[in-house]
Design an enzyme around this catalytic site. Structure first.
Site, short mmCIF file in Angstrom:
data_model
loop_
_atom_site.label_atom_id
_atom_site.label_comp_id
_atom_site.label_asym_id
_atom_site.label_seq_id
_atom_site.Cartn_x
_atom_site.Cartn_y
_atom_site.Cartn_z
N ARG A 161 0.96 3.03 5.78
CA ARG A 161 1.28 2.22 4.74
C ARG A 161 1.58 0.53 4.89
NH1 ARG A 161 -0.59 6.37 3.70
NH2 ARG A 161 0.06 8.11 2.77
N SER A 221 4.44 9.48 -4.62
CA SER A 221 5.40 9.75 -3.99
C SER A 221 6.42 8.27 -3.62
CB SER A 221 4.94 9.78 -2.36
OG SER A 221 4.50 11.11 -2.19
N GLU A 281 8.16 3.52 -0.65
CA GLU A 281 6.60 3.60 -0.72
C GLU A 281 6.12 2.61 -1.79
OE1 GLU A 281 4.26 6.73 0.79
OE2 GLU A 281 2.68 5.97 -0.37
C1 LIG Z 1 -0.21 10.70 -8.97
C2 LIG Z 1 -0.34 9.98 -7.70
C3 LIG Z 1 -0.71 10.21 -6.69
C4 LIG Z 1 -0.84 9.60 -5.38
N1 LIG Z 1 -1.03 9.96 -4.36
C5 LIG Z 1 -1.40 9.26 -3.21
C6 LIG Z 1 -1.86 9.82 -1.97
O1 LIG Z 1 -2.00 10.84 -1.92
N2 LIG Z 1 -1.82 8.85 -1.06
C7 LIG Z 1 -1.51 7.45 -1.14
O2 LIG Z 1 -1.76 6.77 -0.09
N3 LIG Z 1 -1.18 7.12 -1.99
C8 LIG Z 1 -0.88 7.95 -3.40
N4 LIG Z 1 -0.35 7.45 -4.51
C9 LIG Z 1 0.00 5.82 -4.54
C10 LIG Z 1 -1.33 5.00 -4.86
O3 LIG Z 1 -2.34 5.67 -5.62
C11 LIG Z 1 -1.75 4.16 -3.66
O4 LIG Z 1 -0.74 3.68 -2.96
C12 LIG Z 1 -2.71 3.18 -4.05
O5 LIG Z 1 -3.53 2.89 -2.80
C13 LIG Z 1 -2.34 1.97 -4.65
O6 LIG Z 1 -3.49 1.42 -5.42
P1 LIG Z 1 -3.33 0.75 -6.55
O7 LIG Z 1 -4.78 -0.22 -7.12
O8 LIG Z 1 -2.82 1.35 -7.51
O9 LIG Z 1 -2.17 -0.47 -6.03
P2 LIG Z 1 -1.33 -1.17 -7.25
O10 LIG Z 1 -0.12 0.03 -7.36
O11 LIG Z 1 -1.55 -2.01 -8.21
O12 LIG Z 1 -0.80 -2.22 -5.91
C14 LIG Z 1 0.04 -1.67 -4.86
C15 LIG Z 1 0.19 -2.88 -3.77
O13 LIG Z 1 -1.18 -3.33 -3.47
C16 LIG Z 1 -1.52 -4.68 -3.51
N5 LIG Z 1 -2.77 -4.75 -4.11
C17 LIG Z 1 -3.38 -4.23 -5.09
N6 LIG Z 1 -4.71 -4.75 -5.01
C18 LIG Z 1 -5.02 -5.46 -4.12
C19 LIG Z 1 -5.95 -6.49 -3.58
N7 LIG Z 1 -7.25 -6.42 -4.24
N8 LIG Z 1 -5.93 -7.24 -2.54
C20 LIG Z 1 -4.40 -7.32 -1.94
N9 LIG Z 1 -3.39 -6.48 -2.52
C21 LIG Z 1 -3.46 -5.69 -3.40
C22 LIG Z 1 -0.49 -4.90 -4.77
O14 LIG Z 1 -0.15 -6.40 -4.71
C23 LIG Z 1 0.91 -4.17 -4.50
O15 LIG Z 1 1.56 -4.83 -3.54
C24 LIG Z 1 -0.30 8.02 -5.76
C25 LIG Z 1 0.03 7.45 -6.68
C26 LIG Z 1 -0.07 8.37 -7.92
C27 LIG Z 1 0.63 8.06 -9.43
#
Ligand SMILES: Cc1cc2nc3c(=O)[nH]c(=O)nc-3n(C[C@H](O)[C@H](O)[C@H](O)COP(=O)(O)OP(=O)(O)OC[C@H]3O[C@@H](n4cnc5c(N)ncnc54)[C@H](O)[C@@H]3O)c2cc1C
Length: 307
Positions: A177, A227, A297
């Site tokens: 992470r 999580s 996280e």
């Molecule tokens: C139901 C559910 C299940 C999930 N299961 C998992 C799992 O199994 N494994 C897991 O790892 N995660 C899981 N997650 C968490 C999440 O989906 C991940 O962490 C995912 O990678 C976040 O991506 P996002 O585009 O939604 O980022 P955001 O939530 O929009 O942002 C998260 C971080 O990433 C940064 N970011 C976003 N886009 C960029 C970019 N283009 N360049 C630089 N930084 C950027 C943001 O600034 C922020 O700091 C889950 C979430 C939910 C709701």
């Protein structure tokens, strides 16, 4: 900051009016359905527009926030000052032999399905992670024994000056992470994933198996941010929370899930403040009972609301 002036400067960078909004409500962009407003909300359509927006923010010392699909974010109810960049329009995915190139706004689930459609194996683990490619790179998202770093071979990024750089995997410092994106403030524009030829029937079976596991264990019927806590060394966050008797604890409209103790679900019009209070309560209780510090996280960003 004069929002109208900043908007008109940003519109000089973009190609149409719709790409820059003022006071955009961010709760529609987060998986928890919570969060305040962004002063300026920008949706670039090209890499150059992203680079110029970053350079503009840097030059004028305006805070800049990158929003992916909002599946790992709690945005405080007071919203975000400065500029929020959303890369949702940059969502192309292409295949070159065994390599997939995906833009940062594409959903990682779509990339995983695209790999299946091209009979490529290696991204099955991502088939239920609801974030974007950019978010997966930033977080080094992973599940069920696989993680983004396993298949990522490089990325195109924008640095904090607005320059567009092409980086190899060893320059991306991917850990649990954690990544160079979080350490160096890079904005991800695209990721290159190197996969292997596979059997589409087997790839699909594995994706179906993981989806079933997820549906069985996770409260996907409610808004959440996945999580909430990182895995503390030697423990499981969910087990500690469960053994602390915290499942079902509710603050405002947000509850520690009965189905998966590591999740907090928005069951009744909860706010970001409800989430944050519940997170603190869980951290304090687990610390008192087991002496373990639970680190979030989920990223908590933005401003407290004005009282
Ligand atoms: C139901 C559910 C299940 C999930 N299961 C998992 C799992 O199994 N494994 C897991 O790892 N995660 C899981 N997650 C968490 C999440 O989906 C991940 O962490 C995912 O990678 C976040 O991506 P996002 O585009 O939604 O980022 P955001 O939530 O929009 O942002 C998260 C971080 O990433 C940064 N970011 C976003 N886009 C960029 C970019 N283009 N360049 C630089 N930084 C950027 C943001 O600034 C922020 O700091 C889950 C979430 C939910 C709701």
């Amino acid at each position: 900051m004069d929002k109208q002036e900043v908007r008109s400067n940003l519109l000089n960078i973009m190609s149409n009016e719709e790409q820059v909004k003022i006071d955009e409500n961010l709760s529609t962009y987060t998986f928890t359905h919570t969060g305040g407003e962004a002063d300026l909300f920008v949706k670039p359509q090209t890499y150059e527009e992203v680079g110029k927006t970053v350079a503009y923010a840097n030059k004028h010392q305006l805070p800049l926030t990158i929003l992916g699909r909002g599946s790992n974010l709690i945005i405080r109810d007071g919203g975000i000052r400065g500029i929020v960049i959303h890369c949702g329009c940059l969502n192309q995915i292409k295949c070159e032999g065994e390599t997939l190139i995906a833009q940062s706004g594409a959903s990682i689930i779509d990339v995983s399905r695209f790999a299946l459609a091209h009979a490529l194996t290696g991204l099955e683990f991502a088939c239920g992670i609801p974030g974007s490619v950019g978010g997966a790179l930033y977080m080094n998202a992973g599940a069920y024994g696989g993680e983004t770093a396993d298949v990522l071979r490089g990325a195109v990024v924008v640095d904090t000056n607005g320059s567009i750089l092409k980086l190899e995997d060893h320059e991306l410092e991917m850990g649990y992470r954690h990544s160079a994106f979080s350490q160096k403030g890079y904005l991800a524009l695209e990721g290159t994933f190197v996969l292997k030829k596979g059997n589409p029937v087997e790839i699909k079976q594995e994706m179906d198996r993981l989806t079933e596991l997820r549906e069985l264990k996770q409260p996907l019927e409610y808004p959440s941010c996945g999580s909430v806590f990182k895995r503390p060394t030697g423990y499981f966050a969910g087990k500690l929370i469960q053994d602390s008797g915290l499942q079902g604890t509710r603050i405002g409209g947000v509850e520690v899930s009965m189905k998966h103790a590591g999740f907090m679900v928005n069951v009744d019009h909860g706010t970001a403040s409800d989430y944050i209070r519940l997170i603190r309560h869980v951290q304090e209780t687990v610390k008192k009972k087991f002496g373990v510090n639970l680190e979030t996280e989920v990223k908590i960003i933005g401003e407290e609301p004005n009282k």
